[in-house]
Design a protein around this motif. Structure first.
Motif, PDB file in Angstrom:
ATOM      1  N   ARG A   1      -1.021  -7.973  12.152  1.00  0.00           N
ATOM      2  CA  ARG A   1       0.202  -7.343  12.630  1.00  0.00           C
ATOM      3  C   ARG A   1       1.012  -8.429  13.309  1.00  0.00           C
ATOM      4  O   ARG A   1       0.496  -9.144  14.166  1.00  0.00           O
ATOM      5  CB  ARG A   1      -0.121  -6.207  13.601  1.00  0.00           C
ATOM      6  CG  ARG A   1      -0.665  -4.970  12.896  1.00  0.00           C
ATOM      7  CD  ARG A   1      -1.015  -3.846  13.843  1.00  0.00           C
ATOM      8  NE  ARG A   1      -2.084  -4.165  14.784  1.00  0.00           N
ATOM      9  CZ  ARG A   1      -3.373  -4.287  14.472  1.00  0.00           C
ATOM     10  NH1 ARG A   1      -3.762  -4.159  13.229  1.00  0.00           N
ATOM     11  NH2 ARG A   1      -4.268  -4.546  15.394  1.00  0.00           N
TER      12      ARG A   1
ATOM     13  N   ILE B   1      -1.774 -10.288   5.291  1.00  0.00           N
ATOM     14  CA  ILE B   1      -3.216 -10.500   5.195  1.00  0.00           C
ATOM     15  C   ILE B   1      -3.505 -11.909   5.684  1.00  0.00           C
ATOM     16  O   ILE B   1      -2.804 -12.858   5.337  1.00  0.00           O
ATOM     17  CB  ILE B   1      -3.706 -10.366   3.732  1.00  0.00           C
ATOM     18  CG1 ILE B   1      -3.315  -9.012   3.135  1.00  0.00           C
ATOM     19  CG2 ILE B   1      -5.203 -10.618   3.627  1.00  0.00           C
ATOM     20  CD1 ILE B   1      -3.988  -7.835   3.780  1.00  0.00           C
TER      21      ILE B   1
ATOM     22  N   PRO C   1       1.717  -5.465   3.353  1.00  0.00           N
ATOM     23  CA  PRO C   1       0.989  -5.873   4.556  1.00  0.00           C
ATOM     24  C   PRO C   1       0.839  -7.394   4.641  1.00  0.00           C
ATOM     25  O   PRO C   1       0.917  -8.096   3.640  1.00  0.00           O
ATOM     26  CB  PRO C   1      -0.377  -5.219   4.367  1.00  0.00           C
ATOM     27  CG  PRO C   1      -0.559  -5.214   2.879  1.00  0.00           C
ATOM     28  CD  PRO C   1       0.824  -4.963   2.315  1.00  0.00           C
TER      29      PRO C   1
ATOM     30  N   ASP D   1      -6.458  -7.894   8.401  1.00  0.00           N
ATOM     31  CA  ASP D   1      -5.104  -7.350   8.423  1.00  0.00           C
ATOM     32  C   ASP D   1      -4.402  -7.932   9.638  1.00  0.00           C
ATOM     33  O   ASP D   1      -4.959  -7.921  10.741  1.00  0.00           O
ATOM     34  CB  ASP D   1      -5.139  -5.823   8.524  1.00  0.00           C
ATOM     35  CG  ASP D   1      -5.609  -5.169   7.237  1.00  0.00           C
ATOM     36  OD1 ASP D   1      -5.295  -5.708   6.159  1.00  0.00           O
ATOM     37  OD2 ASP D   1      -6.281  -4.126   7.307  1.00  0.00           O
TER      38      ASP D   1
ATOM     39  N   PHE E   1      -4.815  -9.636  15.178  1.00  0.00           N
ATOM     40  CA  PHE E   1      -5.738  -9.311  14.096  1.00  0.00           C
ATOM     41  C   PHE E   1      -7.127  -9.126  14.690  1.00  0.00           C
ATOM     42  O   PHE E   1      -7.433  -9.636  15.765  1.00  0.00           O
ATOM     43  CB  PHE E   1      -5.748 -10.368  12.989  1.00  0.00           C
ATOM     44  CG  PHE E   1      -6.063 -11.769  13.425  1.00  0.00           C
ATOM     45  CD1 PHE E   1      -7.375 -12.231  13.481  1.00  0.00           C
ATOM     46  CD2 PHE E   1      -5.043 -12.639  13.772  1.00  0.00           C
ATOM     47  CE1 PHE E   1      -7.655 -13.524  13.875  1.00  0.00           C
ATOM     48  CE2 PHE E   1      -5.313 -13.938  14.162  1.00  0.00           C
ATOM     49  CZ  PHE E   1      -6.624 -14.387  14.212  1.00  0.00           C
TER      50      PHE E   1
ATOM     51  N   ARG F   1       0.846  -1.187   0.000  1.00  0.00           N
ATOM     52  CA  ARG F   1       0.000   0.000   0.000  1.00  0.00           C
ATOM     53  C   ARG F   1       0.881   1.237   0.000  1.00  0.00           C
ATOM     54  O   ARG F   1       2.011   1.198   0.485  1.00  0.00           O
ATOM     55  CB  ARG F   1      -0.891  -0.008   1.238  1.00  0.00           C
ATOM     56  CG  ARG F   1      -1.828  -1.197   1.240  1.00  0.00           C
ATOM     57  CD  ARG F   1      -2.602  -1.274   2.524  1.00  0.00           C
ATOM     58  NE  ARG F   1      -3.395  -2.498   2.526  1.00  0.00           N
ATOM     59  CZ  ARG F   1      -3.828  -3.069   3.619  1.00  0.00           C
ATOM     60  NH1 ARG F   1      -3.567  -2.560   4.792  1.00  0.00           N
ATOM     61  NH2 ARG F   1      -4.545  -4.165   3.544  1.00  0.00           N
TER      62      ARG F   1
END
Length: 148
Positions: A90, A71, A69, A88, A98, A63
């Motif tokens: 982390r 997913i 990112p 998403d 998430f 992005r």
């Protein structure tokens, strides 16, 4: 040592130094490997139910202004499978996290740790109820299913 050999060795050392600096941005040994499939989903023979959760974590499209990112494709089964949802993710040294949207049927936040063996953590729904979850790193339930 001849000048030619010295020159070749120096060139080789420079190439090696360049390659190591280029790849320095990749995962280090102290960072978890966040990519993969994590699943505890199984078919309960006696009840005839599909139960459990699984998440497949992949790299998504980069992005603007961000790194690529992570997913997750998350699916839960409580007797029968619910629709998978995209989340998403982390992930880093501090753990994995998430959020499941309302459309998933299980709105809330998952926070945990990730290791070579899998993900362990706690799912907290919007009402505050907590559920401890272990997701071993393994093939998806759907990958193991035989289609006839």
């Amino acid at each position: 040592m001849s000048r030619r050999i010295r020159s070749l060795l120096l060139t080789l050392l420079l190439v090696m130094a360049f390659c190591s600096s280029v790849f320095a941005g990749e995962k280090t040994d102290d960072e978890p490997d966040c990519l993969g499939t994590f699943s505890n989903m199984y078919f309960h023979q006696e009840a005839g139910d599909l139960l459990g959760e699984e998440i497949k974590i992949v790299i998504g499209e980069q992005r603007k202004g961000d790194a690529a990112p992570l997913i997750g494709i998350f699916q839960q089964a409580m007797g029968a499978p619910l629709n998978p949802v995209l989340v998403d993710v982390r992930c880093g040294k501090d753990g994995v996290e998430f959020a499941l949207p309302e459309s998933s049927g299980a709105e809330g936040i998952f926070r945990g740790t990730i290791t070579k063996k899998g993900i362990h953590g706690v799912f907290t729904n919007t009402k505050g109820a907590r559920d401890e979850i272990d997701l071993p790193r393994r093939a998806s339930y759907w990958d193991k299913r035989v289609v006839r």
